[in-house]
Design an enzyme around this catalytic site. Structure first.
Site, PDB file in Angstrom:
ATOM      1  N   HIS A 179       5.154  -8.068  -3.075  1.00  9.20           N
ATOM      2  CA  HIS A 179       4.996  -7.278  -4.320  1.00  9.20           C
ATOM      3  C   HIS A 179       5.275  -8.145  -5.557  1.00  9.20           C
ATOM      4  CE1 HIS A 179       4.991  -2.917  -5.974  1.00  9.20           C
ATOM      5  NE2 HIS A 179       4.556  -3.770  -6.888  1.00  9.20           N
ATOM      6  N   ARG A 187      -0.754   0.142  -4.793  1.00 13.51           N
ATOM      7  CA  ARG A 187       0.498   0.665  -4.234  1.00 13.51           C
ATOM      8  C   ARG A 187       0.350   0.798  -2.725  1.00 13.51           C
ATOM      9  NH1 ARG A 187       3.063  -0.627  -7.947  1.00 13.51           N
ATOM     10  NH2 ARG A 187       4.261   0.647  -9.424  1.00 13.51           N
TER      11      ARG A 187
HETATM   12  N1  LIG Z   1       1.366  -5.361  -7.127  1.00 13.17           N
HETATM   13  C1  LIG Z   1       1.816  -5.501  -8.341  1.00 13.17           C
HETATM   14  O1  LIG Z   1       2.524  -6.460  -8.659  1.00 13.17           O
HETATM   15  C2  LIG Z   1       1.427  -4.488  -9.384  1.00 13.17           C
HETATM   16  C3  LIG Z   1       1.709  -4.774 -10.722  1.00 13.17           C
HETATM   17  C4  LIG Z   1       1.306  -3.865 -11.691  1.00 13.17           C
HETATM   18  C5  LIG Z   1       0.632  -2.707 -11.321  1.00 13.17           C
HETATM   19  N2  LIG Z   1       0.381  -2.449 -10.011  1.00 13.17           N
HETATM   20  C6  LIG Z   1      -0.352  -1.237  -9.630  1.00 13.17           C
HETATM   21  O2  LIG Z   1      -1.657  -1.276 -10.184  1.00 13.17           O
HETATM   22  C7  LIG Z   1      -2.018   0.048 -10.553  1.00 13.17           C
HETATM   23  C8  LIG Z   1      -3.166   0.033 -11.536  1.00 13.17           C
HETATM   24  O3  LIG Z   1      -2.725  -0.426 -12.805  1.00 13.17           O
HETATM   25  P1  LIG Z   1      -3.627  -0.295 -14.128  1.00 13.17           P
HETATM   26  O4  LIG Z   1      -2.805  -0.777 -15.253  1.00 13.17           O
HETATM   27  O5  LIG Z   1      -4.957  -0.893 -13.917  1.00 13.17           O
HETATM   28  O6  LIG Z   1      -3.785   1.306 -14.184  1.00 13.17           O
HETATM   29  P2  LIG Z   1      -4.782   2.156 -15.096  1.00 13.17           P
HETATM   30  O7  LIG Z   1      -5.188   1.385 -16.292  1.00 13.17           O
HETATM   31  O8  LIG Z   1      -4.148   3.478 -15.267  1.00 13.17           O
HETATM   32  O9  LIG Z   1      -6.081   2.286 -14.176  1.00 13.17           O
HETATM   33  C9  LIG Z   1      -6.124   3.068 -13.034  1.00 13.17           C
HETATM   34  C10 LIG Z   1      -7.553   3.073 -12.501  1.00 13.17           C
HETATM   35  O10 LIG Z   1      -7.576   3.794 -11.258  1.00 13.17           O
HETATM   36  C11 LIG Z   1      -8.579   4.811 -11.353  1.00 13.17           C
HETATM   37  N3  LIG Z   1      -8.187   5.963 -10.548  1.00 13.17           N
HETATM   38  C12 LIG Z   1      -7.043   6.662 -10.562  1.00 13.17           C
HETATM   39  N4  LIG Z   1      -7.082   7.665  -9.680  1.00 13.17           N
HETATM   40  C13 LIG Z   1      -8.302   7.611  -9.102  1.00 13.17           C
HETATM   41  C14 LIG Z   1      -8.953   8.384  -8.116  1.00 13.17           C
HETATM   42  N5  LIG Z   1      -8.348   9.434  -7.537  1.00 13.17           N
HETATM   43  N6  LIG Z   1     -10.206   8.045  -7.766  1.00 13.17           N
HETATM   44  C15 LIG Z   1     -10.821   6.999  -8.347  1.00 13.17           C
HETATM   45  N7  LIG Z   1     -10.257   6.210  -9.297  1.00 13.17           N
HETATM   46  C16 LIG Z   1      -9.010   6.527  -9.652  1.00 13.17           C
HETATM   47  C17 LIG Z   1      -8.663   5.173 -12.816  1.00 13.17           C
HETATM   48  O11 LIG Z   1      -9.888   5.831 -13.066  1.00 13.17           O
HETATM   49  P3  LIG Z   1     -10.325   6.236 -14.560  1.00 13.17           P
HETATM   50  O12 LIG Z   1     -10.702   4.916 -15.218  1.00 13.17           O
HETATM   51  O13 LIG Z   1     -11.475   7.115 -14.397  1.00 13.17           O
HETATM   52  O14 LIG Z   1      -9.121   6.875 -15.203  1.00 13.17           O
HETATM   53  C18 LIG Z   1      -8.536   3.784 -13.458  1.00 13.17           C
HETATM   54  O15 LIG Z   1      -9.773   3.132 -13.448  1.00 13.17           O
HETATM   55  C19 LIG Z   1      -0.709   0.625 -11.098  1.00 13.17           C
HETATM   56  O16 LIG Z   1      -0.716   2.029 -11.079  1.00 13.17           O
HETATM   57  C20 LIG Z   1       0.321   0.040 -10.147  1.00 13.17           C
HETATM   58  O17 LIG Z   1       0.529   0.931  -9.078  1.00 13.17           O
HETATM   59  C21 LIG Z   1       0.771  -3.320  -9.041  1.00 13.17           C
END
Ligand SMILES: NC(=O)c1ccc[n+]([C@@H]2O[C@H](COP(=O)([O-])OP(=O)(O)OC[C@H]3O[C@@H](n4cnc5c(N)ncnc54)[C@H](OP(=O)(O)O)[C@@H]3O)[C@@H](O)[C@H]2O)c1
Length: 302
Positions: A265, A217
């Site tokens: 994006h 993000r």
């Molecule tokens: N650009 C695009 O087109 C696009 C598309 C889809 C998503 N996204 C973004 O990608 C993000 C990630 O997606 P995802 O499905 O992989 O999410 P997810 O499965 O919820 O994974 C989030 C990861 O971030 C870690 N995390 C969260 N807060 C943290 C912190 N304060 N310190 C360290 N690690 C932290 C979590 O740690 P833990 O494993 O310990 O919980 C987890 O490993 C989404 O939230 C979205 O904003 C972007």
């Protein structure tokens, strides 16, 4: 969206609130809402919701919606979205590894000038966020030959990969040549990618200077600091798919910076048919007494 809706949610009544005819419709008794940028009064009108589904993998904007009811919030997790994000992350790392900015500039001037070329294994990619997207990208970067390390709030055990928990950020950054951000936007990650952090990345690795890649993000990055870090030689390049404000302003200096790749994006769009199939599957689980999957921890914000 209407065409995709036609074949979805068989046997259920579906109300498309983008249709002006439903602008003032009574929404009491509606069980589920699938939202992205809903009308401000949605939750005042839909008072009986059993669950809310996010139209995207990220939920930062959904968590801020006024009146969001205290019911399970489910985010979008999908094989196709995950695969496309990994394509983008691998492509960006390879573009920096293979110095495509420099070759593109040379091509425009018809300059034939081979540059020295490190191999992927000499470069350490540090993936920040080891969730659904981060883990898939990390493994695919490993397949391309990069040395991959990972960082997440809670420590992960991943095959062939050194991993760090949030308390070990400095140790993780000190080894990182290409930093890939795949973090959700939360109170803890807002503004995390700033000048102080860029200064702690490894200098003098196989690419010379570290590179910043972000598709999590835009609120997690400080764009003025990215530009300063590039101009002062703290960073050697960047790839950005997300921005502090979207769409990126026409007059942003990021557009024309010679060290930055920009995509609007689109690293991993949500496919509408897959989204509907995911929501249908989760509703069926819920109604069959199974727990909903991919629910958001509101305290953590993701
Ligand atoms: N650009 C695009 O087109 C696009 C598309 C889809 C998503 N996204 C973004 O990608 C993000 C990630 O997606 P995802 O499905 O992989 O999410 P997810 O499965 O919820 O994974 C989030 C990861 O971030 C870690 N995390 C969260 N807060 C943290 C912190 N304060 N310190 C360290 N690690 C932290 C979590 O740690 P833990 O494993 O310990 O919980 C987890 O490993 C989404 O939230 C979205 O904003 C972007």
């Amino acid at each position: 969206m209407c065409a995709a809706l036609a074949g979805a949610f068989a046997g259920r009544e579906v109300i498309n609130l983008a249709d002006a005819a439903h602008k003032t419709r009574d929404l009491s008794g509606i069980d589920y809402a699938l939202v992205w940028k809903p009308h401000a009064d949605l939750f005042e009108r839909a008072t009986d919701l059993k669950a809310v589904f996010s139209g995207g993998a990220g939920v930062d904007h959904v968590l801020n919606l006024p009146g969001l009811p205290d019911v399970p919030l489910v985010r979008f997790v999908d094989r196709s979205l995950t695969t496309r994000m990994s394509e983008w992350a691998v492509m960006q790392c390879l573009m920096h590894l293979r110095q495509m900015k420099a070759y593109d500039a040379q091509q425009r001037k018809a300059v034939w000038n081979p540059l020295s070329q490190p191999e992927a294994r000499e470069v350490t990619v540090g993936v920040m966020g080891l969730g659904v997207l981060g883990q898939d990208a990390a493994f695919k970067l490993q397949i391309m030959g990069f040395n991959v390390i990972g960082w997440s709030r809670t420590k992960k055990e991943l095959k062939g990969m050194e991993t760090f928990d949030s308390g070990a950020l400095d140790a993780f950054l000190a080894q990182t040549d290409i930093l890939v951000g795949l973090l959700p936007l939360t109170d803890d990650t807002r503004g995390l990618f700033n000048l102080a952090l860029f200064k702690t990345l490894r200098q003098g690795g196989a690419l010379g200077k570290p590179v910043f890649v972000n598709a999590g993000r835009g609120g997690s990055q400080v764009e003025a600091d990215i530009l300063q870090a590039l101009d002062e030689g703290i960073l050697g390049g960047a790839s950005l798919d997300v921005f502090e404000a979207e769409p990126l302003a026409q007059d942003s200096a990021l557009w024309s910076h010679p060290g930055i790749f920009i995509t609007p994006h689109t690293a991993a769009d949500s496919d509408i048919r897959s989204l509907f199939a995911h929501v249908e599957e989760q509703i069926e689980r819920h109604e069959n007494g199974l727990p909903l999957e991919h629910t958001v921890n509101r305290k953590l914000g993701y």
